[in-house]
Design a protein around this motif. Structure first.
Motif, mmCIF file in Angstrom:
data_model
loop_
_atom_site.group_PDB
_atom_site.id
_atom_site.type_symbol
_atom_site.label_atom_id
_atom_site.label_comp_id
_atom_site.label_asym_id
_atom_site.label_seq_id
_atom_site.Cartn_x
_atom_site.Cartn_y
_atom_site.Cartn_z
ATOM 1 N N LEU A 111 0.495 5.682 -1.979
ATOM 2 C CA LEU A 111 0.352 6.893 -1.170
ATOM 3 C C LEU A 111 0.602 8.129 -2.032
ATOM 4 O O LEU A 111 1.424 8.107 -2.960
ATOM 5 C CB LEU A 111 1.326 6.849 0.005
ATOM 6 C CG LEU A 111 1.041 5.762 1.046
ATOM 7 C CD1 LEU A 111 2.105 5.744 2.123
ATOM 8 C CD2 LEU A 111 -0.336 5.954 1.665
ATOM 9 N N ALA A 114 7.948 6.992 4.728
ATOM 10 C CA ALA A 114 7.581 6.704 6.120
ATOM 11 C C ALA A 114 6.959 5.312 6.246
ATOM 12 O O ALA A 114 7.211 4.598 7.227
ATOM 13 C CB ALA A 114 6.616 7.772 6.630
ATOM 14 N N ALA A 115 6.138 4.908 5.262
ATOM 15 C CA ALA A 115 5.535 3.574 5.305
ATOM 16 C C ALA A 115 6.600 2.487 5.188
ATOM 17 O O ALA A 115 6.560 1.480 5.906
ATOM 18 C CB ALA A 115 4.499 3.446 4.192
ATOM 19 N N HIS A 116 7.563 2.675 4.278
ATOM 20 C CA HIS A 116 8.655 1.700 4.152
ATOM 21 C C HIS A 116 9.512 1.662 5.406
ATOM 22 O O HIS A 116 9.959 0.584 5.833
ATOM 23 C CB HIS A 116 9.517 2.045 2.929
ATOM 24 C CG HIS A 116 8.882 1.681 1.628
ATOM 25 N ND1 HIS A 116 8.594 0.378 1.255
ATOM 26 C CD2 HIS A 116 8.463 2.460 0.576
ATOM 27 C CE1 HIS A 116 8.052 0.354 0.062
ATOM 28 N NE2 HIS A 116 7.952 1.606 -0.375
ATOM 29 N N GLU A 117 9.733 2.805 6.013
ATOM 30 C CA GLU A 117 10.511 2.835 7.254
ATOM 31 C C GLU A 117 9.787 2.103 8.376
ATOM 32 O O GLU A 117 10.402 1.373 9.166
ATOM 33 C CB GLU A 117 10.780 4.292 7.645
ATOM 34 C CG GLU A 117 11.660 4.436 8.884
ATOM 35 C CD GLU A 117 11.926 5.891 9.228
ATOM 36 O OE1 GLU A 117 12.536 6.145 10.285
ATOM 37 O OE2 GLU A 117 11.509 6.771 8.432
ATOM 38 N N HIS A 118 8.462 2.295 8.448
ATOM 39 C CA HIS A 118 7.689 1.598 9.476
ATOM 40 C C HIS A 118 7.663 0.089 9.206
ATOM 41 O O HIS A 118 7.740 -0.704 10.155
ATOM 42 C CB HIS A 118 6.266 2.148 9.512
ATOM 43 C CG HIS A 118 5.437 1.572 10.627
ATOM 44 N ND1 HIS A 118 5.749 1.720 11.957
ATOM 45 C CD2 HIS A 118 4.298 0.827 10.587
ATOM 46 C CE1 HIS A 118 4.849 1.097 12.698
ATOM 47 N NE2 HIS A 118 3.953 0.554 11.890
ATOM 48 N N HIS A 175 2.117 10.981 -1.556
ATOM 49 C CA HIS A 175 3.313 11.812 -1.420
ATOM 50 C C HIS A 175 4.524 10.917 -1.179
ATOM 51 O O HIS A 175 4.414 9.902 -0.450
ATOM 52 C CB HIS A 175 3.146 12.796 -0.252
ATOM 53 C CG HIS A 175 4.130 13.924 -0.283
ATOM 54 N ND1 HIS A 175 5.413 13.818 0.224
ATOM 55 C CD2 HIS A 175 4.024 15.198 -0.768
ATOM 56 C CE1 HIS A 175 6.053 14.949 0.069
ATOM 57 N NE2 HIS A 175 5.234 15.804 -0.529
ATOM 58 N N ASN A 187 0.816 -1.222 0.000
ATOM 59 C CA ASN A 187 0.000 0.000 0.000
ATOM 60 C C ASN A 187 0.844 1.264 0.000
ATOM 61 O O ASN A 187 0.322 2.360 -0.274
ATOM 62 C CB ASN A 187 -0.930 0.010 1.213
ATOM 63 C CG ASN A 187 -1.951 -1.113 1.162
ATOM 64 O OD1 ASN A 187 -2.275 -1.613 0.089
ATOM 65 N ND2 ASN A 187 -2.454 -1.510 2.323
ATOM 66 N N ALA A 188 2.138 1.129 0.330
ATOM 67 C CA ALA A 188 2.985 2.315 0.356
ATOM 68 C C ALA A 188 3.158 2.921 -1.032
ATOM 69 O O ALA A 188 3.348 4.145 -1.172
ATOM 70 C CB ALA A 188 4.350 1.974 0.951
ATOM 71 N N ALA A 245 7.034 11.391 0.693
ATOM 72 C CA ALA A 245 7.391 11.346 2.113
ATOM 73 C C ALA A 245 6.561 10.302 2.854
ATOM 74 O O ALA A 245 7.064 9.592 3.736
ATOM 75 C CB ALA A 245 7.211 12.732 2.736
ATOM 76 N N LEU A 246 5.283 10.197 2.503
ATOM 77 C CA LEU A 246 4.439 9.170 3.118
ATOM 78 C C LEU A 246 4.893 7.775 2.714
ATOM 79 O O LEU A 246 4.888 6.845 3.531
ATOM 80 C CB LEU A 246 2.985 9.396 2.729
ATOM 81 C CG LEU A 246 2.332 10.690 3.227
ATOM 82 C CD1 LEU A 246 0.909 10.800 2.694
ATOM 83 C CD2 LEU A 246 2.329 10.723 4.747
ATOM 84 N N THR A 247 5.307 7.614 1.460
ATOM 85 C CA THR A 247 5.807 6.323 1.011
ATOM 86 C C THR A 247 7.073 5.931 1.765
ATOM 87 O O THR A 247 7.240 4.779 2.203
ATOM 88 C CB THR A 247 6.080 6.360 -0.503
ATOM 89 O OG1 THR A 247 4.884 6.721 -1.184
ATOM 90 C CG2 THR A 247 6.565 5.016 -0.993
#
Length: 312
Positions: free
Chosen positions: A202, A210-214, A204, A198-199, A206-208
């Protein structure tokens, strides 16, 4: 005027009563039997064997009796532990789930001689379509999952209200009920893969990121720690009067579960009856807690025909 003598009640209500010198009746019986055995042996051979030899022979027997009386292993008294070990050693190890007896192998099969399997006797006969566990002659059992609340973060008045509400439910019980706390493993593989997929959608970058980092954080957390989830279950059991009383027992169990849901909702607790696939998965996980959880939709119910997608 009558005086009331206070009596100290132990916190462990299942603790055995101490009758003589801090020993229970079971310990007194073991020690007394050991002493009687040594005394009887001395009466038989004491006149023909020196006293020092009798004492040397009686010492191992006395130590064995003392160990059996006061010894414990894994919270179980040593005599019961040894009896359980002997019972396990003599019981069949190959058990199969079959409603009837075990048929012998045909004579034309050249198989090596091995112990025959024995029927697997389980208290649960199966799970009905309404999610209730069929206990056979013992009735039915309804299993519900209960949510939790934070008791420590509440004010003293709120804590008193929670305790009072829970006490009202306990006072309203009209049959057997069990509160079971389970710790089961948490598998984050599906969560991590879904998060990574789902990343990409997204809006933006930055959101992508952040999703990969999480997702990377969850993968590292799952690799370095054994993640556990606490589950609270409420089990309501109702006996059945004969084979025809199963429907009445099921109705009583569901009615008691609805009553528990109504009373415990005042505490902020949610009581949810487990469906048949979830109950099957729960029972399967109880046999092998260390195994990964089985998908509930891939478990066959009793009597269900298992088919494959291949056509011949």
């Amino acid at each position: 005027m009558s005086w009331v003598q206070p009596v100290r009640i132990p916190a462990d209500v299942e603790q055995e009563d101490r009758i003589v010198g801090g020993f229970t009746a079971r310990q007194v019986a073991i020690l007394g039997g050991t002493g009687a055995l040594i005394y009887a042996a001395y009466l038989l051979v004491g006149d023909r064997v020196p006293l020092l030899v009798c004492a040397a022979a009686a010492l191992p027997i006395a130590l064995a009796g003392i160990l059996l009386a006061i010894g414990r292993r894994d919270g179980v008294s040593l005599d019961r532990y040894l009896l359980a070990a002997l019972r396990h050693q003599r019981s069949p190890k190959a058990l199969v789930s079959t409603p009837g007896g075990i048929s012998p192998a045909p004579g034309w099969i050249a198989a090596r001689s091995a112990p025959r399997p024995a029927p697997l006797r389980l208290p649960a006969r199966g799970v009905a379509g309404d999610g209730l566990i069929d206990l056979g002659p013992d009735g039915v059992a309804a299993v519900a999952e209960v949510s939790t609340v934070s008791f420590a973060l509440r004010t003293p008045d709120e804590q008193d209200a929670l305790v009072s509400t829970f006490g009202r439910w306990l006072n309203s019980l009209s049959g057997s009920a069990q509160i079971l706390l389970r710790a089961e493993r948490v598998d984050l593989t599906e969560t991590i893969s879904t998060l990574a997929e789902n990343a990409q959608a997204l809006p933006h970058p930055a959101l992508t990121a952040a999703a990969h980092e999480h997702a990377a954080f969850l993968a590292d957390l799952s690799a370095r720690h054994d993640l556990l989830r606490r589950q609270v279950l409420l089990v309501i059991r109702e006996p059945a009067a004969g084979p025809s009383g199963r429907n009445a027992a099921a109705a009583r169990a569901l009615r008691r579960l609805d009553e528990a849901s109504r009373l415990l909702s005042a505490c902020g607790l949610t009581v949810r009856l487990l469906e048949a696939p979830t109950t099957n998965a729960l029972l399967a996980s109880c046999f092998d807690p260390a195994a990964p959880p089985l998908p509930a939709d891939q478990l066959a119910t009793p009597g269900q025909v298992i088919t494959t997608g291949e056509r011949w």
